[in-house]
Design a protein around this motif. Structure first.
Motif, PDB file in Angstrom:
ATOM      1  N   LEU A 152      28.900  21.104  65.529  1.00  0.00           N
ATOM      2  CA  LEU A 152      28.649  21.094  64.270  1.00  0.00           C
ATOM      3  C   LEU A 152      27.434  21.103  63.640  1.00  0.00           C
ATOM      4  O   LEU A 152      26.575  20.665  64.339  1.00  0.00           O
ATOM      5  N   PRO A 153      27.100  21.986  62.729  1.00  0.00           N
ATOM      6  CA  PRO A 153      25.582  22.093  62.401  1.00  0.00           C
ATOM      7  C   PRO A 153      25.175  20.840  61.602  1.00  0.00           C
ATOM      8  O   PRO A 153      24.081  20.537  61.741  1.00  0.00           O
ATOM      9  N   SER A 154      25.892  19.998  61.257  1.00  0.00           N
ATOM     10  CA  SER A 154      25.599  18.807  60.565  1.00  0.00           C
ATOM     11  C   SER A 154      26.824  17.720  60.505  1.00  0.00           C
ATOM     12  O   SER A 154      27.875  18.041  60.919  1.00  0.00           O
ATOM     13  N   GLU A 155      26.321  16.434  60.446  1.00  0.00           N
ATOM     14  CA  GLU A 155      27.377  15.421  60.124  1.00  0.00           C
ATOM     15  C   GLU A 155      28.580  15.734  59.169  1.00  0.00           C
ATOM     16  O   GLU A 155      27.790  16.156  58.029  1.00  0.00           O
ATOM     17  N   PRO A 156      29.925  15.814  59.537  1.00  0.00           N
ATOM     18  CA  PRO A 156      30.561  16.029  58.333  1.00  0.00           C
ATOM     19  C   PRO A 156      31.121  14.797  57.424  1.00  0.00           C
ATOM     20  O   PRO A 156      30.765  13.899  57.569  1.00  0.00           O
ATOM     21  N   LEU A 157      31.713  15.441  56.261  1.00  0.00           N
ATOM     22  CA  LEU A 157      31.945  14.158  55.357  1.00  0.00           C
ATOM     23  C   LEU A 157      33.252  13.658  56.225  1.00  0.00           C
ATOM     24  O   LEU A 157      34.058  14.363  56.891  1.00  0.00           O
ATOM     25  N   LEU A 158      33.592  12.571  56.056  1.00  0.00           N
ATOM     26  CA  LEU A 158      34.735  11.896  56.301  1.00  0.00           C
ATOM     27  C   LEU A 158      35.899  11.716  55.429  1.00  0.00           C
ATOM     28  O   LEU A 158      35.783  10.967  54.217  1.00  0.00           O
ATOM     29  N   MET A 159      37.146  12.316  55.649  1.00  0.00           N
ATOM     30  CA  MET A 159      37.971  12.439  54.760  1.00  0.00           C
ATOM     31  C   MET A 159      39.093  11.566  55.442  1.00  0.00           C
ATOM     32  O   MET A 159      39.592  11.622  56.242  1.00  0.00           O
ATOM     33  N   PHE A 160      39.920  11.051  54.328  1.00  0.00           N
ATOM     34  CA  PHE A 160      41.320  10.373  54.803  1.00  0.00           C
ATOM     35  C   PHE A 160      42.256  10.460  53.560  1.00  0.00           C
ATOM     36  O   PHE A 160      42.148  10.843  52.484  1.00  0.00           O
ATOM     37  N   LYS A 161      43.651  10.315  53.647  1.00  0.00           N
ATOM     38  CA  LYS A 161      44.664  10.317  52.678  1.00  0.00           C
ATOM     39  C   LYS A 161      45.258   8.995  52.566  1.00  0.00           C
ATOM     40  O   LYS A 161      45.705   8.378  53.501  1.00  0.00           O
ATOM     41  N   SER A 162      45.758   8.518  51.472  1.00  0.00           N
ATOM     42  CA  SER A 162      46.306   7.443  51.078  1.00  0.00           C
ATOM     43  C   SER A 162      47.203   7.525  50.033  1.00  0.00           C
ATOM     44  O   SER A 162      47.227   8.369  49.137  1.00  0.00           O
ATOM     45  N   LEU A 163      48.378   6.655  50.025  1.00  0.00           N
ATOM     46  CA  LEU A 163      49.238   6.544  48.909  1.00  0.00           C
ATOM     47  C   LEU A 163      48.913   5.402  47.833  1.00  0.00           C
ATOM     48  O   LEU A 163      49.709   4.999  47.036  1.00  0.00           O
ATOM     49  N   GLU A 164      47.871   4.687  48.149  1.00  0.00           N
ATOM     50  CA  GLU A 164      47.407   3.622  47.419  1.00  0.00           C
ATOM     51  C   GLU A 164      46.750   4.008  45.955  1.00  0.00           C
ATOM     52  O   GLU A 164      45.629   3.455  45.706  1.00  0.00           O
ATOM     53  N   VAL A 165      47.693   4.588  45.225  1.00  0.00           N
ATOM     54  CA  VAL A 165      47.418   4.978  44.061  1.00  0.00           C
ATOM     55  C   VAL A 165      47.042   3.857  42.918  1.00  0.00           C
ATOM     56  O   VAL A 165      46.327   3.859  42.108  1.00  0.00           O
ATOM     57  N   VAL A 166      47.732   2.890  43.258  1.00  0.00           N
ATOM     58  CA  VAL A 166      47.640   1.666  42.247  1.00  0.00           C
ATOM     59  C   VAL A 166      46.230   0.992  42.564  1.00  0.00           C
ATOM     60  O   VAL A 166      45.651   0.494  41.777  1.00  0.00           O
ATOM     61  N   ASP A 167      45.487   1.079  43.665  1.00  0.00           N
ATOM     62  CA  ASP A 167      44.280   0.514  44.254  1.00  0.00           C
ATOM     63  C   ASP A 167      43.211   1.676  43.764  1.00  0.00           C
ATOM     64  O   ASP A 167      42.121   1.396  44.113  1.00  0.00           O
ATOM     65  N   LEU A 168      43.580   2.682  43.276  1.00  0.00           N
ATOM     66  CA  LEU A 168      42.370   3.655  42.857  1.00  0.00           C
ATOM     67  C   LEU A 168      41.072   2.902  42.120  1.00  0.00           C
ATOM     68  O   LEU A 168      39.764   3.405  42.423  1.00  0.00           O
TER      69      LEU A 168
END
Length: 393
Positions: A152-168
């Protein structure tokens, strides 16, 4: 097109990779979205669901009490190191469980094999020696460095997915630089998909949703409504940190939707924006089954309308539809799901409550305990009484 960038948050003179969370209420396309974004050279996407705060800082009276007790114990005894070591051991156990799930779900199914080093687990665990806020990016970056073989040309953003909508709100406070991608779905079809998955496919009773209680109350009060409220508030007050995606738009125009998210994040889009990939653009021989209907495999390419394509039966009852409309109309209209014509369909609260008094076939479905059924029926009617007769919201 935008070039790959990385956002770094400063913490005590240290920098860490930028975080992006995909948040959803469940059964509304978050897995599809993360797999479509997966091939972007500016992103590294954790491939399985990550409920981080629910695991390490559960928002419940019991969880709060346990954290308070351990904090008091460390203050009284001065044994901060023992408390820290206990937290680290807990992180380490969790790492092993996550790696096992990732291997079973994806690593054995990728077309382009990934060489996993023998010390992968140990390397990732060594990175998780900090606080709750520090360990999440450390863990995700450790996974990336061990499983991402892209140049990669640079370090990527780190992405994840979650159902913790109450904890937003907690995520927002704990990670002040993190960006939020919110994916929402029409409340009718969102609940219908969850109901079909749990009550038809998995044959659960309505009160047994993974230990979280009444499936209808859970979806409305603990997921869809708080998520919609938080997302709309975030869009209004801080659009640089919050981006909204509608599931229907993603299915109808995947390339356009994915490109719009990538532009917002400042990264290049994937080469195959309508194809589901994992672990940095890797193709899968078979995708884990995500369909809510038995016998329907998960298609690799986006299907504009799964219900129409595979003949899904409408399983919403009239009284479920009425309750969902009443509880979600104001938010749904702001999200573009309801119009002025739907206002005329809003039910009378007393009349709707009367419709809910007798149990229906769905409430008897999959019942294995008469005692639990009776308790669940009473709890549901008490909930309906509070929301329909004792509240104006």
């Amino acid at each position: 097109m935008p070039s790959s960038t990385v956002v770094r948050a400063s913490t005590g003179g240290m920098s860490r990779p930028g975080l992006v969370g995909i948040f959803a209420a469940g059964r509304n396309g978050s897995t599809l979205l993360m797999r479509l974004l997966d091939g972007s050279p500016g992103l590294w996407i954790y491939p399985i669901e990550l409920n981080y705060l629910r695991t390490f800082a559960p928002h419940s009276p019991r969880g709060t009490l346990k954290r308070a007790m351990w904090s008091c114990l460390s203050l009284l005894t001065g044994n901060h190191q023992a408390v820290r070591q206990r937290r680290i051991r807990r992180f380490h156990r969790w790492v092993g469980e996550q790696l096992d799930e990732m291997k079973a779900t994806y690593l054995d199914k990728v077309v382009e094999p990934i060489e996993v080093r023998d010390n992968t687990s140990e390397d990732i665990r060594k990175r998780m020696q900090g606080t709750l806020a520090e360990n999440l990016p450390s863990y995700l970056d450790g996974i990336r460095r061990n499983y991402d073989d892209r140049q990669l040309p640079s370090e990527p953003l780190l992405m994840f997915k979650s159902l913790e909508v109450v904890d937003l709100p907690r995520y927002e406070r704990l990670f002040p630089e993190m960006k939020f991608v919110h994916i929402v779905r029409h409340p009718y079809t969102n609940y219908a998909c969850l109901k079909r998955t749990d009550m038809v496919l998995k044959q659960k009773p309505f009160w047994d949703h993974g230990g979280e209680g009444d499936i209808l109350r859970l979806q409305l009060e603990s997921r869809w409504i708080p998520h919609a409220e938080f997302a709309l508030q975030g869009l209004a007050t801080d659009p640089a940190r919050h981006h909204l995606v509608r599931y229907e738009d993603l299915c109808r125009s995947p390339q356009e939707t994915v490109s719009r998210i990538c532009t917002w994040l400042g990264v290049d889009p994937p080469v195959e924006p309508a194809l589901q990939t994992v672990l940095g653009g890797k193709h899968l021989r078979t995708l884990p089954r995500m369909s809510s209907l038995k016998g329907v495999d998960t298609p690799a390419h986006v299907v504009p309308d799964m219900a129409a394509a595979y003949g899904y039966e409408d399983i919403l009852t009239e009284r479920e539809r009425g309750l969902i409309l009443l509880r979600t109309y104001a938010l749904g209209r702001r999200l573009g799901y309801f119009g002025s014509e739907d206002a005329a369909l809003l039910p009378n609260r007393w009349r709707l409550f009367a419709q809910w008094i007798p149990p229906d076939e769905w409430e008897y479905k999959n019942t294995r305990s008469k005692a639990r059924l009776m308790g669940a029926l009473i709890q549901r009617r008490l909930y309906l009484c509070r929301k329909l007769l004792l509240s104006n919201t």
